[in-house]
Write a protein that holds these residues in place. Structure first.
Motif, PDB file in Angstrom:
ATOM      1  N   CYS A   1      47.624  33.189  38.624  1.00 46.06           N
ATOM      2  CA  CYS A   1      47.392  33.369  40.061  1.00 46.06           C
ATOM      3  C   CYS A   1      46.816  34.741  40.386  1.00 46.06           C
ATOM      4  CB  CYS A   1      48.681  33.168  40.847  1.00 46.06           C
ATOM      5  SG  CYS A   1      49.380  31.512  40.733  1.00 46.06           S
TER       6      CYS A   1
ATOM      7  N   CYS B   1      42.979  35.653  40.750  1.00 48.64           N
ATOM      8  CA  CYS B   1      42.212  35.424  41.972  1.00 48.64           C
ATOM      9  C   CYS B   1      42.856  36.018  43.220  1.00 48.64           C
ATOM     10  CB  CYS B   1      42.036  33.921  42.206  1.00 48.64           C
ATOM     11  SG  CYS B   1      41.104  33.082  40.938  1.00 48.64           S
ATOM     12  N   HIS B   2      44.176  36.119  43.213  1.00 50.54           N
ATOM     13  CA  HIS B   2      44.882  36.553  44.442  1.00 50.54           C
ATOM     14  C   HIS B   2      45.418  37.953  44.278  1.00 50.54           C
ATOM     15  CE1 HIS B   2      44.750  32.525  46.141  1.00 50.54           C
ATOM     16  NE2 HIS B   2      45.061  32.059  44.957  1.00 50.54           N
TER      17      HIS B   2
END
Length: 96
Positions: free
Chosen positions: A92, A95-96
């Motif tokens: 995760c 991208c975040h």
């Protein structure tokens, strides 16, 4: 609040569930051909992604908000690094 707490608890324990790679469990079923045409990876991994969908359904049909939020945005292999023992939630942060 409870949703976030529940997700946090699930993520903290989920690594223990991954004792072997996804590739290992699928190879036990049908060899490399379980995921790869003729046992060899495709250049763009489109065949492999479609194989995931054929068995497990598309992201829009899999339970869980995370899968549904990424429908049409990500392929299965983006989060599920199949030849490594890892928790897909670990990706995760990419991208975040």
């Amino acid at each position: 609040m409870l949703k976030v707490l529940g997700l946090s608890i699930l993520l903290s324990f989920s690594g223990a569930a991954f004792a072997e790679s996804i590739a290992d469990t699928h190879t036990d079923m049908a060899g490399c051909e379980a995921c790869h045409m003729d046992g060899e990876p495709s250049a763009d991994m489109a065949y492999e992604n479609q194989t995931c969908i054929d068995c497990h359904g598309g992201l829009d049909s899999i339970d869980g908000e995370i899968h549904q939020q990424h429908d049409g945005v990500l392929d299965c292999g983006t989060c599920h690094i199949v030849h490594e023992v890892q928790d897909p939630n670990d990706t995760c942060a990419d991208c975040h």
